[in-house]
Motif scaffolding. Sequence first.
Motif, PDB file in Angstrom:
ATOM      1  N   ALA A 591       0.831  -1.207   0.000  1.00 21.07           N
ATOM      2  CA  ALA A 591       0.000   0.000   0.000  1.00 21.07           C
ATOM      3  C   ALA A 591       0.863   1.254   0.000  1.00 21.07           C
ATOM      4  CB  ALA A 591      -0.922  -0.013   1.210  1.00 21.07           C
ATOM      5  N   HIS A 592       1.968   1.224   0.736  1.00 26.30           N
ATOM      6  CA  HIS A 592       2.875   2.376   0.787  1.00 26.30           C
ATOM      7  C   HIS A 592       3.377   2.741  -0.616  1.00 26.30           C
ATOM      8  CE1 HIS A 592       5.734   5.195   2.311  1.00 26.30           C
ATOM      9  NE2 HIS A 592       6.795   4.441   2.052  1.00 26.30           N
ATOM     10  N   ALA A 593       3.696   1.733  -1.411  1.00 24.79           N
ATOM     11  CA  ALA A 593       4.168   1.993  -2.776  1.00 24.79           C
ATOM     12  C   ALA A 593       3.059   2.588  -3.640  1.00 24.79           C
ATOM     13  CB  ALA A 593       4.694   0.699  -3.389  1.00 24.79           C
ATOM     14  N   TRP A 594       1.846   2.080  -3.510  1.00 27.39           N
ATOM     15  CA  TRP A 594       0.731   2.636  -4.296  1.00 27.39           C
ATOM     16  C   TRP A 594       0.454   4.087  -3.935  1.00 27.39           C
ATOM     17  CZ3 TRP A 594      -2.576  -2.169  -2.762  1.00 27.39           C
ATOM     18  CH2 TRP A 594      -2.225  -3.250  -3.574  1.00 27.39           C
ATOM     19  N   ALA A 617      -1.104   8.486   3.456  1.00 27.29           N
ATOM     20  CA  ALA A 617       0.348   8.530   3.274  1.00 27.29           C
ATOM     21  C   ALA A 617       1.057   8.658   4.616  1.00 27.29           C
ATOM     22  CB  ALA A 617       0.725   9.691   2.363  1.00 27.29           C
ATOM     23  N   ALA A 618       0.532   9.519   5.506  1.00 27.13           N
ATOM     24  CA  ALA A 618       1.204   9.766   6.787  1.00 27.13           C
ATOM     25  C   ALA A 618       1.173   8.529   7.679  1.00 27.13           C
ATOM     26  CB  ALA A 618       0.546  10.953   7.490  1.00 27.13           C
ATOM     27  N   VAL A 619      -0.010   7.929   7.857  1.00 26.50           N
ATOM     28  CA  VAL A 619      -0.102   6.800   8.799  1.00 26.50           C
ATOM     29  C   VAL A 619       0.583   5.563   8.250  1.00 26.50           C
ATOM     30  CG1 VAL A 619      -2.175   7.690   9.924  1.00 26.50           C
ATOM     31  CG2 VAL A 619      -2.414   6.192   7.930  1.00 26.50           C
ATOM     32  N   LEU A 631       6.539  12.569   7.857  1.00 31.27           N
ATOM     33  CA  LEU A 631       6.600  13.967   8.274  1.00 31.27           C
ATOM     34  C   LEU A 631       6.128  14.899   7.168  1.00 31.27           C
ATOM     35  CD1 LEU A 631       9.992  14.000  10.225  1.00 31.27           C
ATOM     36  CD2 LEU A 631       7.714  14.417  11.174  1.00 31.27           C
ATOM     37  N   THR A 632       6.564  14.640   5.943  1.00 27.85           N
ATOM     38  CA  THR A 632       6.167  15.500   4.826  1.00 27.85           C
ATOM     39  C   THR A 632       4.664  15.465   4.622  1.00 27.85           C
ATOM     40  OG1 THR A 632       8.295  15.152   3.728  1.00 27.85           O
ATOM     41  CG2 THR A 632       6.473  15.928   2.365  1.00 27.85           C
ATOM     42  N   ALA A 633       4.092  14.265   4.655  1.00 29.80           N
ATOM     43  CA  ALA A 633       2.644  14.139   4.457  1.00 29.80           C
ATOM     44  C   ALA A 633       1.879  14.831   5.579  1.00 29.80           C
ATOM     45  CB  ALA A 633       2.253  12.672   4.376  1.00 29.80           C
ATOM     46  N   SER A 634       2.351  14.695   6.828  1.00 30.36           N
ATOM     47  CA  SER A 634       1.640  15.339   7.943  1.00 30.36           C
ATOM     48  C   SER A 634       1.747  16.857   7.863  1.00 30.36           C
ATOM     49  CB  SER A 634       2.193  14.831   9.280  1.00 30.36           C
ATOM     50  OG  SER A 634       3.540  15.227   9.466  1.00 30.36           O
TER      51      SER A 634
END
Length: 872
Positions: A591-594, A617-619, A631-634
């Motif tokens: 899922a992280h890659a998608w 993306a963050a979680v 961090l970037t997503a949050s």
Amino acid sequence: MVIRTPDQRLRVFVSSTLQELADERRAVARAISALRLAPVMFELGAQPHPPQDVYRAYLAQSDVFVGLYWQRYGWIGPGMDISGLEDEFDLSRELPRLLYIKAPAPDREPRLAGLLARIEKEASASYRAFHTPAELSRLVRDDLATLLSERFAAARAPAAAAAQPPAGARDPRRLPVSMTSLVGRQQAIEEVAGLVSRPEVRLVTLTGPGGVGKTRLAVAVGERLRDQFDAGTVFVRLAAVTQSELVLDGIGRAMGADLAAAGSPLQALAETFGDGAWLLILDNLEQVVQVASDLGGLLARCPGVTILVTSRTVLGLAAEREYPVPPLPPPADPGTVPPEELESSPAVALFVDRARAVRPDFVLTEDNAAAVAEICRRLEGLPLAIELAAARIRLLDPAALLDRLSRSLDALGTGTVDLPERQRTLRATVEWSVGLLTGAERSLLEVTAVFVDGWTIQAVAQVAGMDENRALELSEALARHSLVYLDSTGLGPRSRMLETVREFVAERLAARPDAVEVGRRHAGYYRGLAEQADRPLRGPGQNEWLERLQAEAGNLAAAVRWYLAHDRGPLPHLFRVLWLFWSQRDHLAEAHAWIGQLLPPADSLDPQAQAELLWAAAVTANQVGDRATALTASQRLAPLLAQIDDPFLRALSRLALGWVSIAGDPDGAIRQASAALDEFRGQDEPYWTALAVLGVVSVKAATGREEEAVRDLTETRELADRFSYGWLATWSRVQLGTLDVLGGRLEEAQRQLDEALDLSLAARSTTFVSLCLAAQARLAFGEGDPERAALLEGAADGLRRRVGLRAWPMLRPSEAELTAQLRRALGEHRLDQAFSAGSQLNQQAAVAAVRDRGGTGAKDPAPDRQPGAAPA
């Protein structure tokens, strides 16, 4: 030229190459002479005559033909296109034939292999395998004695010639010789033989996909039951027969029955079989199943006849018993067993056996065992596919072969020339089966290629654009043809297709003009299923839906990939919906890659879609250890809070900000988690409310507010038990147990952590188990056993890495702190040794290490409760 033996004994002509079978020729001559018959052998002939004239003269005045074959095709004389060996066989058509083939034959010449394939196809001769001259002598002596008793009882009478069976008639007691050993089918042989032996069973049909080994199993059963059917065993090949009315003719030829003398073929066969105890083996009947009514008539007229059929579809007779022939079971994980134990796996044993036929020095080693096991798993235990793969070992090592197989099953290449044409390649085997379908059946089969790891009738009906009754009818037809099979699960019946079949059928789907539309309907169906699961996953029905989505994990992944390629709009919401499932069933790495593919253009989305995507993306990044992305997503998510209209999504987003902040900003983390908790308490969200509590608790535990943390965790544990939330029940116990360890309450810690481990095993989640192992490592350290603690910490790390996770950021104190303590206690070298040993353990071995608390091998007894039940 007229040549006669000194007496008038029956003459047995022996055909073979001379030098390579010299010992065998002498053994056969002795066996023939022991029966007071005359061996007729070319090397005894008058040398001044041309060799061709000599053997033809001998053959013309012989009574029985014996052929011996091994690896050489023989000499081709001047002016001839074939060798004397093949010429002798062709000229012996008017004689009873007994043929013997020496095994193994690793260097058989192609022209001899072609001759043997022709002999098998013509089915006009009896032939058997042998390995030594002594074995051959016994076979020839026994077979000639049988032949004489049946066919030459009146050999001295002038009418003997008239009494012989028609030219080319086959001894009905003979079964085809297998050129290779049968591996891994002992249980099946016993089961089928037992079924055929039952008095009330008259017709057994072996079904299964092409290449699964139905014919070899039938022959092995025939050999096993040879003594039980004292009248005889008849083997009839029907692969080349395409008209059902010719089936009885084929049986008649195999029996030596005079079909022209009776009113009908059925009547002639009934008279030939009579009341005797016969086993009739009909091979490859799938293209002529219309003959079923005639076979039923034969069974009714001949009470001693039992029929064993091989077919890719059942016949549909009331008397029929079906035995589905399964592929060979997959091998064990090579990381858990040594190569010599792995070779006991039937699939691996078959691969090694066939590999040695082309490369005699091939052995299973620690270096190649993993590749061989993965090849067998990739080919799903299908014997034909494994044999074709093993044949490539002549030029490719297992790792290179596996690499090619990962790209295409066409890498299997072609089989030996003595295989039937339809089984020379796996593609030909599949195409043979597909060619037997009706247009509607073929169309649905092509549609099913879009599914991954099975489907339900409801799913295939929607994707194929038909009503469920029609889909059910066609699916049953495909199951009868052994192209799909039905699997009973706790969630209801599912249909599946072997991946070796699916890959080739998918090519047919890709060539259809509606292929894109089929993919769209498939993706839409599973998107709808995921959205249907959204609320239940957050409520009391979570476990049922987790199991349902796990059954469809392959299809959900295929749907995501389709949307990534064709329509990315629905994905942010789909990612948010599926996250609970992904996080609890070991799918976060994929899922992280998608999610990463959608992040660059995220600013172009509307605020709701942006928030869902950035939350996912963050979680996800937080849990897989990608700190930078989390961090970037949050940071991109925080400014969107004011624009989010959905209260649930806003609370989710605050919780994500809190989770990501735990490591660097504990005060900010507790503010965000507390705000999320307040918002969730006003909604009907028991699961996320409890998760928010855990977020707050993690920070409280890390900042020394232990009493508050214990109170909140106890509340969360009770909530999780009441709603059967496996993840929350595990996590709350892990945190409570960890706090007990820190407080020196080791017995209570052990109880909490053992309960957590039991729950994680019941949930079949590597994610849960690794969390429990890390907590058990802390307990072991608290008990004064740093060596065992390092082993368990290494086991947790190894399991996580194999599913793409890292250490849990929410676990306080962190695993990094524990590792630092272990380094001080053990030193760098001992820590590395124990940690490395633990990282190599599989889940079963790691759990055993937990149970073996004293290091003596004695395991703690498992708690007396039903799997999956929450502890009291």
